[in-house]
Design an enzyme around this catalytic site. Structure first.
Site, PDB file in Angstrom:
ATOM      1  N   CYS A 144     -59.054  12.301  18.658  1.00 35.57           N
ATOM      2  CA  CYS A 144     -58.582  11.223  17.791  1.00 35.57           C
ATOM      3  C   CYS A 144     -59.772  10.464  17.222  1.00 35.57           C
ATOM      4  O   CYS A 144     -60.883  10.520  17.749  1.00 35.57           O
ATOM      5  CB  CYS A 144     -57.633  10.279  18.519  1.00 35.57           C
ATOM      6  SG  CYS A 144     -58.348   9.389  19.910  1.00 35.57           S
ATOM      7  N   GLU A 269     -51.408   9.610  15.685  1.00 38.74           N
ATOM      8  CA  GLU A 269     -50.080   9.550  16.290  1.00 38.74           C
ATOM      9  C   GLU A 269     -49.284   8.338  15.829  1.00 38.74           C
ATOM     10  O   GLU A 269     -48.067   8.255  16.084  1.00 38.74           O
ATOM     11  CB  GLU A 269     -50.167   9.575  17.817  1.00 38.74           C
ATOM     12  CG  GLU A 269     -51.014   8.496  18.438  1.00 38.74           C
ATOM     13  CD  GLU A 269     -52.434   8.957  18.759  1.00 38.74           C
ATOM     14  OE1 GLU A 269     -52.985   8.514  19.777  1.00 38.74           O
ATOM     15  OE2 GLU A 269     -52.981   9.763  17.968  1.00 38.74           O
ATOM     16  N   ASP A 302     -59.260  13.659  24.761  1.00 34.58           N
ATOM     17  CA  ASP A 302     -58.682  13.704  26.103  1.00 34.58           C
ATOM     18  C   ASP A 302     -59.035  15.055  26.709  1.00 34.58           C
ATOM     19  O   ASP A 302     -58.832  16.097  26.081  1.00 34.58           O
ATOM     20  CB  ASP A 302     -57.164  13.538  26.057  1.00 34.58           C
ATOM     21  CG  ASP A 302     -56.750  12.206  25.449  1.00 34.58           C
ATOM     22  OD1 ASP A 302     -57.565  11.265  25.483  1.00 34.58           O
ATOM     23  OD2 ASP A 302     -55.625  12.110  24.930  1.00 34.58           O
TER      24      ASP A 302
END
Length: 463
Positions: A144, A269, A302
């Protein structure tokens, strides 16, 4: 990126980890084991965590129906922001911010290149970011970066490639409420301490074109240019919009979708909380962090890691198999794509090219997402071994300094109901007496405080 306080017995966990991991340095090998379950800690701050659990459990059960997966709750695993990986966790997914910190603690089992399935499919920035001389510290799952969302017809914003261009287009002090009254201004989350600390480092990197950058150790070490940009971002929004938490993690995206704010900043997101009509009429791209032309873009990620404690439990081989399954194309598509109750994906950014390809035909925003990554020069955002100590030390310092000398005012609920301009002066003079005085503005139509009168005051208080 989250900043959520937790109570946790760090010393106890650290002693357990030191005791357990000391054996790994004696070349203790994993013994064959037939466990009844494996423990998994997923990264919890996603739009639909249950979808991840279902997709992973279904794929695992097809291979190992007799080995149950136990998923940790947010209270026992928060992605690494405040908690240390529990010793009982076989696999855990964490924010790469703490990659080197957890490596120093000895919680990350080295994974050999040949133990990672389809390694070349992982985007280079993520793959390179977790690589060491010995092997890999984990398998990248999601990525992200800070994006700005705006309407396609807004050509002025579309051409704003520098923070100064964006400031010229949006202006400053265009609203003082928590939510813009209409399609104006910026909406940005600058509430949390960790958010402010990582934003400071991101701006520094953008200005200098370097990573890592010099980490400030006190207020006097803060770069004035970087702090000035953070203050400018807050002024393009409002103090309350930037510094207060919303009821939803995606509250700003929801308000944007309802027609408020000209630009909103968030991760990809955020689109999962916009309407289909908004998604179709909206562009998104990397949020400009400075006026520099330096070519470096920090991306968060992540990481799915295998715990070193699996060696003693004899579950290392199964844990590596599980980490591969969690990060595989099929499982990721099932985890973040549309499901039975949502005809749209979570719009999380993958780190595998094949996942982009699998989702792009049905959901064109994934093609746009892939193009953004392709045109950028991404570098994995990970801090050094003292990451947690530095963030704990500096997050409030950076946050408070960025809020000093705020240029604009704030709205405060009036001491009593305002019925007309005639009533406003006395009521707002009283309401704003401890907030720098009354600016002359008032309303009974505040989106953030419906059915209440609001006075515009000259100064803002830290929430």
């Amino acid at each position: 990126m989250k900043n959520r306080p937790r109570c946790y017995h760090r010393l106890q966990q650290l002693l357990i980890l030191i005791f357990l991991t000391s054996f790994t340095h004696l070349n203790v090998t994993s013994k064959p084991s037939h466990p009844k379950n494996l423990v998994v800690g997923l990264y919890p701050y996603v739009p639909r965590i249950e979808q991840f659990e279902t997709a992973i459990a279904d794929a695992w059960n097809a291979l190992h129906p007799n080995i149950h997966l136990q998923f940790l709750t947010e209270d026992t695993w928060d992605g690494g922001y405040d908690l240390t990986p529990p010793s009982q966790a076989d696999v855990f997914v964490f924010d790469a911010l703490y990659l080197n910190y957890f490596r120093q603690l000895g919680t990350l089992e080295i994974i050999k290149p040949e133990e990672i399935n389809n390694l070349d499919d992982i985007l280079p920035y993520a793959r390179k970011g977790v690589k060491t001389k010995e092997g890999y510290l984990g398998i990248p799952l999601l990525g992200c970066a800070n994006m700005m969302f705006y309407y396609k017809k807004d050509t002025e914003i579309d051409q704003a490639d520098r923070i100064e261009d964006l400031n010229t287009a949006l202006g400053q002090c265009t609203y003082t409420s928590k939510v813009p009254p209409d399609r104006r201004g910026l909406m940005i989350d600058m509430a949390g301490g960790t958010t402010n600390a990582t934003l400071y480092l991101s701006i520094q990197s953008d200005i200098t074109g370097q990573w890592p950058v010099i980490f400030p150790q006190s207020e006097k070490d803060l770069d004035p240019k970087t702090i000035a940009i953070q203050r400018k971002m807050l002024a393009m929004a409002s103090y309350q919009n930037g510094t207060e938490d919303f009821s939803s993690d995606y509250g700003r995206a929801e308000w944007f979708s309802r027609g408020y704010g000209r630009v909103t900043v968030g991760y990809t997101e955020a689109m999962s909380h916009m309407s289909q009509a908004t998604r179709e009429s909206t562009h998104f791209r990397l949020f400009p962090l400075s006026n520099s032309e330096q070519n470096i873009d920090l991306f968060f990620s992540d990481i799915a890691a295998v715990n070193t404690t699996t060696v003693l439990r004899g579950t290392r081989a199964l844990a590596i198999e599980l980490a591969n399954l969690i990060t595989s194309t099929n499982t990721v598509v099932a985890s973040i794509g549309a499901d039975d109750t949502h005809p749209y994906p979570q719009y999380l950014m993958p780190t595998r090219v094949n996942v982009f390809d699998a989702l792009s035909d049905e959901f064109p925003k994934y093609k746009d997402m892939r193009n953004i990554v392709s045109l950028a020069n991404p570098v994995l955002f990970s801090l050094d071994t003292n990451a947690r100590d530095w963030i704990d030390k500096m997050k409030s310092v950076i946050k408070d300094t960025a809020r000093e000398n705020y240029l604009c005012g704030c709205d405060y609920i009036a001491n009593s109901s305002i019925q007309s301009n005639k009533d406003a002066k006395a009521i707002c003079d009283s309401t704003c007496s401890d907030h720098g005085g009354w600016s002359g503005a008032w309303t009974n139509q505040s989106l953030a405080t419906p059915s209440k009168s609001v006075c515009g005051c000259m100064e803002c208080s830290t929430p």
